[in-house]
Motif scaffolding. Structure first.
Motif, PDB file in Angstrom:
ATOM      1  N   PRO A 194      21.863  -6.333   7.415  1.00  0.00           N
ATOM      2  CA  PRO A 194      21.436  -7.562   8.077  1.00  0.00           C
ATOM      3  C   PRO A 194      20.027  -8.194   7.490  1.00  0.00           C
ATOM      4  O   PRO A 194      19.628  -9.168   7.949  1.00  0.00           O
ATOM      5  N   GLN A 195      19.187  -7.320   6.735  1.00  0.00           N
ATOM      6  CA  GLN A 195      17.752  -7.879   6.571  1.00  0.00           C
ATOM      7  C   GLN A 195      17.171  -7.337   5.227  1.00  0.00           C
ATOM      8  O   GLN A 195      17.599  -6.202   4.961  1.00  0.00           O
ATOM      9  N   PRO A 196      16.481  -8.179   4.514  1.00  0.00           N
ATOM     10  CA  PRO A 196      15.723  -7.632   3.327  1.00  0.00           C
ATOM     11  C   PRO A 196      14.895  -6.723   3.723  1.00  0.00           C
ATOM     12  O   PRO A 196      14.247  -6.716   4.686  1.00  0.00           O
ATOM     13  N   GLU A 197      14.865  -5.511   2.669  1.00  0.00           N
ATOM     14  CA  GLU A 197      13.817  -4.637   3.051  1.00  0.00           C
ATOM     15  C   GLU A 197      13.267  -4.175   1.530  1.00  0.00           C
ATOM     16  O   GLU A 197      13.825  -4.674   0.589  1.00  0.00           O
ATOM     17  N   THR A 198      12.157  -3.420   1.630  1.00  0.00           N
ATOM     18  CA  THR A 198      11.865  -3.047   0.377  1.00  0.00           C
ATOM     19  C   THR A 198      12.180  -1.481   0.048  1.00  0.00           C
ATOM     20  O   THR A 198      12.310  -0.691   1.213  1.00  0.00           O
ATOM     21  N   MET A 199      12.447  -0.848  -0.891  1.00  0.00           N
ATOM     22  CA  MET A 199      12.814   0.401  -1.093  1.00  0.00           C
ATOM     23  C   MET A 199      11.739   1.318  -0.568  1.00  0.00           C
ATOM     24  O   MET A 199      11.811   2.503  -0.037  1.00  0.00           O
ATOM     25  N   ALA A 200      10.419   1.048  -0.894  1.00  0.00           N
ATOM     26  CA  ALA A 200       9.103   1.649  -0.600  1.00  0.00           C
ATOM     27  C   ALA A 200       9.307   1.722   0.918  1.00  0.00           C
ATOM     28  O   ALA A 200       8.641   2.832   1.499  1.00  0.00           O
ATOM     29  N   GLY A 201       9.255   0.620   1.515  1.00  0.00           N
ATOM     30  CA  GLY A 201       8.970   0.476   2.874  1.00  0.00           C
ATOM     31  C   GLY A 201      10.038   1.523   3.711  1.00  0.00           C
ATOM     32  O   GLY A 201      10.078   2.260   4.691  1.00  0.00           O
ATOM     33  N   ALA A 202      11.401   1.419   3.100  1.00  0.00           N
ATOM     34  CA  ALA A 202      12.598   2.304   3.799  1.00  0.00           C
ATOM     35  C   ALA A 202      12.213   3.897   3.529  1.00  0.00           C
ATOM     36  O   ALA A 202      12.493   4.682   4.522  1.00  0.00           O
ATOM     37  N   ALA A 203      11.250   3.985   2.249  1.00  0.00           N
ATOM     38  CA  ALA A 203      11.228   5.389   2.019  1.00  0.00           C
ATOM     39  C   ALA A 203      10.084   5.938   3.211  1.00  0.00           C
ATOM     40  O   ALA A 203      10.139   7.339   3.623  1.00  0.00           O
ATOM     41  N   THR A 204       9.347   5.079   3.496  1.00  0.00           N
ATOM     42  CA  THR A 204       8.140   5.486   4.372  1.00  0.00           C
ATOM     43  C   THR A 204       8.819   5.762   5.622  1.00  0.00           C
ATOM     44  O   THR A 204       8.447   6.765   6.404  1.00  0.00           O
ATOM     45  N   LEU A 205       9.711   4.901   6.061  1.00  0.00           N
ATOM     46  CA  LEU A 205      10.513   5.224   7.394  1.00  0.00           C
ATOM     47  C   LEU A 205      11.429   6.613   7.376  1.00  0.00           C
ATOM     48  O   LEU A 205      11.152   7.376   8.293  1.00  0.00           O
ATOM     49  N   LEU A 206      11.799   6.942   6.211  1.00  0.00           N
ATOM     50  CA  LEU A 206      12.627   8.087   5.903  1.00  0.00           C
ATOM     51  C   LEU A 206      11.419   9.379   5.859  1.00  0.00           C
ATOM     52  O   LEU A 206      11.789  10.285   6.573  1.00  0.00           O
ATOM     53  N   ALA A 207      10.180   9.142   5.363  1.00  0.00           N
ATOM     54  CA  ALA A 207       9.378  10.302   5.382  1.00  0.00           C
ATOM     55  C   ALA A 207       8.904  10.601   6.610  1.00  0.00           C
ATOM     56  O   ALA A 207       8.576  11.768   7.045  1.00  0.00           O
ATOM     57  N   ALA A 208       8.735   9.576   7.532  1.00  0.00           N
ATOM     58  CA  ALA A 208       8.325   9.582   8.839  1.00  0.00           C
ATOM     59  C   ALA A 208       9.316  10.496   9.758  1.00  0.00           C
ATOM     60  O   ALA A 208       8.969  11.364  10.408  1.00  0.00           O
ATOM     61  N   LYS A 209      10.538  10.244   9.260  1.00  0.00           N
ATOM     62  CA  LYS A 209      11.481  10.874  10.036  1.00  0.00           C
ATOM     63  C   LYS A 209      11.860  12.367   9.691  1.00  0.00           C
ATOM     64  O   LYS A 209      12.209  13.522  10.492  1.00  0.00           O
ATOM     65  N   LEU A 210      11.510  12.667   8.429  1.00  0.00           N
ATOM     66  CA  LEU A 210      11.717  13.918   7.914  1.00  0.00           C
ATOM     67  C   LEU A 210      10.712  14.917   7.386  1.00  0.00           C
ATOM     68  O   LEU A 210      10.646  16.133   7.679  1.00  0.00           O
ATOM     69  N   GLY A 211       9.487  14.225   7.931  1.00  0.00           N
ATOM     70  CA  GLY A 211       8.262  15.095   7.971  1.00  0.00           C
ATOM     71  C   GLY A 211       7.664  15.084   6.513  1.00  0.00           C
ATOM     72  O   GLY A 211       6.858  16.105   6.294  1.00  0.00           O
ATOM     73  N   GLY A 212       7.976  14.303   5.670  1.00  0.00           N
ATOM     74  CA  GLY A 212       7.558  14.185   4.410  1.00  0.00           C
ATOM     75  C   GLY A 212       8.405  13.450   3.441  1.00  0.00           C
ATOM     76  O   GLY A 212       9.435  13.046   3.548  1.00  0.00           O
ATOM     77  N   PRO A 213       7.711  13.237   2.152  1.00  0.00           N
ATOM     78  CA  PRO A 213       6.433  13.327   1.665  1.00  0.00           C
ATOM     79  C   PRO A 213       5.571  12.697   2.180  1.00  0.00           C
ATOM     80  O   PRO A 213       5.629  11.736   3.128  1.00  0.00           O
ATOM     81  N   ALA A 214       4.213  13.345   2.194  1.00  0.00           N
ATOM     82  CA  ALA A 214       2.971  12.696   2.875  1.00  0.00           C
ATOM     83  C   ALA A 214       2.707  11.377   2.692  1.00  0.00           C
ATOM     84  O   ALA A 214       2.119  10.465   3.418  1.00  0.00           O
ATOM     85  N   GLN A 215       2.905  10.875   1.289  1.00  0.00           N
ATOM     86  CA  GLN A 215       2.593   9.404   0.920  1.00  0.00           C
ATOM     87  C   GLN A 215       3.484   8.918   0.149  1.00  0.00           C
ATOM     88  O   GLN A 215       4.123   9.601  -0.824  1.00  0.00           O
ATOM     89  N   ILE A 216       3.735   7.801   0.393  1.00  0.00           N
ATOM     90  CA  ILE A 216       4.760   6.867  -0.393  1.00  0.00           C
ATOM     91  C   ILE A 216       3.923   5.828  -1.100  1.00  0.00           C
ATOM     92  O   ILE A 216       3.156   4.884  -0.583  1.00  0.00           O
ATOM     93  N   ILE A 217       3.987   5.712  -2.474  1.00  0.00           N
ATOM     94  CA  ILE A 217       3.261   4.672  -3.241  1.00  0.00           C
ATOM     95  C   ILE A 217       4.327   3.903  -4.093  1.00  0.00           C
ATOM     96  O   ILE A 217       5.325   4.254  -4.621  1.00  0.00           O
ATOM     97  N   GLU A 218       4.145   2.581  -3.842  1.00  0.00           N
ATOM     98  CA  GLU A 218       5.246   1.567  -4.581  1.00  0.00           C
ATOM     99  C   GLU A 218       4.589   1.422  -6.050  1.00  0.00           C
ATOM    100  O   GLU A 218       3.597   0.887  -6.182  1.00  0.00           O
ATOM    101  N   ALA A 219       5.367   1.758  -6.911  1.00  0.00           N
ATOM    102  CA  ALA A 219       4.931   1.880  -8.085  1.00  0.00           C
ATOM    103  C   ALA A 219       5.327   0.510  -8.862  1.00  0.00           C
ATOM    104  O   ALA A 219       6.511   0.120  -8.938  1.00  0.00           O
ATOM    105  N   GLY A 220       4.472   0.167  -9.862  1.00  0.00           N
ATOM    106  CA  GLY A 220       5.029  -1.140 -10.428  1.00  0.00           C
ATOM    107  C   GLY A 220       6.070  -0.667 -11.815  1.00  0.00           C
ATOM    108  O   GLY A 220       6.044   0.386 -12.003  1.00  0.00           O
ATOM    109  N   GLY A 221       6.922  -1.758 -12.017  1.00  0.00           N
ATOM    110  CA  GLY A 221       8.027  -1.252 -13.006  1.00  0.00           C
ATOM    111  C   GLY A 221       7.539  -1.775 -14.380  1.00  0.00           C
ATOM    112  O   GLY A 221       8.439  -2.588 -14.701  1.00  0.00           O
ATOM    113  N   GLU A 222       6.506  -1.778 -14.968  1.00  0.00           N
ATOM    114  CA  GLU A 222       6.120  -2.462 -16.153  1.00  0.00           C
ATOM    115  C   GLU A 222       7.291  -2.092 -17.154  1.00  0.00           C
ATOM    116  O   GLU A 222       6.978  -2.906 -18.018  1.00  0.00           O
TER     117      GLU A 222
END
Length: 259
Positions: A194-222
Motif C-alpha cells: 500500500p505504500q512506498p518504503e525504503t529497504m533500509a527503513g524496513a530493515a530498521t523496523l525489522l532490527a528493532a523487532k528482532l533485537g539486532g543488528p544494532a545499526q542499519i546503514i543505507e549504502a550507496g550502489g555505485e
C-alpha cells in the motif's frame, strides 16, 4: 465453484510457492505441488511431463537461490522452455508466472535475469499471464542477513513498495482461476504493497523487532548498473497496479507478535 479442477505449482516449497499452495488448498482446488525436493526439476525438465498430467493451469512461483545474473538467467530461461514444452505435451492450457515490477531497463543481477525470463516465456506456444510483483516483505530479512557485518547491516539504497508473499499468492491464484483477457500490448498487471518504503527503513523496523543488528546503514550502489531504478522510484508500482496490504509494519507485528 470454478471449473478448474487441477492446478500445478512450480517452486511449491519456496517463499512464495508455499503460500500459493495454501491459497489453492483453502479454495478447494486439486493441487499438484512440485519442486526439486520431490523429484521434479523445471530447469532440466526431469519428471515434468508426468507431474503435469491432467493439469489445466501451471502457476510458476519458482526461483533460484543465486543472484548471479548468468546462473539465474540460465535457470529461468530453461524453466520457461521446459514448462512450455512439457505443458503442451501434457495438455496444459495456460501458464501463470510471477515477475518483478520495474525491470524493463534492468541490465544486471536477478532483475535482468527475470527480464530474460519474461521474454523467453512470451516465445512459447502456451498462453502466458505474467504478474509483476514488488519485493516481498520476507526479502527484508534475507537482505539484512546478506549485508550484516558484525553489529552493522548495510542495505542498498532502494525504494520499493513492499508486499506480503501471501498477498502475491492470492493474486496469482486469482489469475489462474479467473483468467484475464489475452494481453497484446500495454503494461503487465502489477501487485504491490500500500505504500512506498525504503529497504533500509524496513530493515530498521525489522532490527528493532528482532533485537539486532544494532545499526542499519543505507549504502550507496555505485557499482550497481541499475542504480537509477533502485534509488529513484523505478521499482515502485505503476498507476495501473493493484495495491494491497498489509504494510510491512503490520506484517511484522503479525509475524513476530510481542511475547
Amino acid at each position: 465453484m470454478t471449473n478448474i479442477k487441477k492446478i500445478a505449482v512450480a517452486g511449491a516449497t519456496g517463499r512464495l510457492g508455499k503460500h500459493v499452495v495454501d491459497v489453492l488448498t483453502e479454495q478447494g482446488h486439486e493441487v499438484v505441488a512440485f519442486s526439486r525436493k520431490n523429484g521434479v526439476d523445471i530447469e532440466t525438465g526431469a519428471g515434468l511431463v508426468e507431474a503435469l498430467a491432467g493439469v489445466e493451469v501451471v502457476i510458476d512461483a519458482s526461483s533460484t537461490p543465486s543472484a548471479d545474473q548468468g546462473i539465474a538467467t540460465e535457470f529461468f530461461t530453461a524453466a520457461a522452455r521446459n514448462l512450455h514444452d512439457a505443458g503442451q505435451r501434457a495438455g496444459v492450457q495456460r501458464l501463470v508466472v510471477v515477475s518483478i515490477i520495474g525491470i524493463d531497463t534492468s541490465v544486471a543481477g536477478y532483475n535482468a535475469a527475470k527480464l530474460a525470463h519474461e521474454r523467453e516465456l512470451t516465445k512459447g506456444p502456451l498462453p502466458v499471464q505474467i504478474l509483476r510483483a514488488a519485493q516481498f516483505h520476507e526479502l527484508v530479512e534475507v537482505m539484512t542477513q546478506w549485508g550484516t557485518q558484525g553489529d552493522v547491516a548495510y542495505l542498498p539504497t532502494m525504494r520499493t513498495q513492499l508486499v506480503a508473499a501471501r498477498t502475491v499468492a492470492e493474486a496469482l491464484v486469482d489469475l489462474a482461476v479467473n483468467p484475464a483477457p489475452a494481453q497484446t500490448d500495454g503494461p503487465f498487471p502489477e501487485i504491490a504493497g500500500p505504500q512506498p518504503e525504503t529497504m533500509a527503513g524496513a530493515a530498521t523496523l525489522l532490527a528493532a523487532k528482532l533485537g539486532g543488528p544494532a545499526q542499519i546503514i543505507e549504502a550507496g550502489g555505485e557499482d550497481n548498473p541499475d542504480r537509477e531504478a533502485f534509488e529513484n522510484g523505478g521499482l515502485l508500482a505503476g498507476p495501473h497496479a493493484t495495491l494491497a496490504g498489509p504494510t510491512f509494519a503490520e506484517w511484522l507485528d503479525a509475524t513476530y507478535p510481542a511475547k
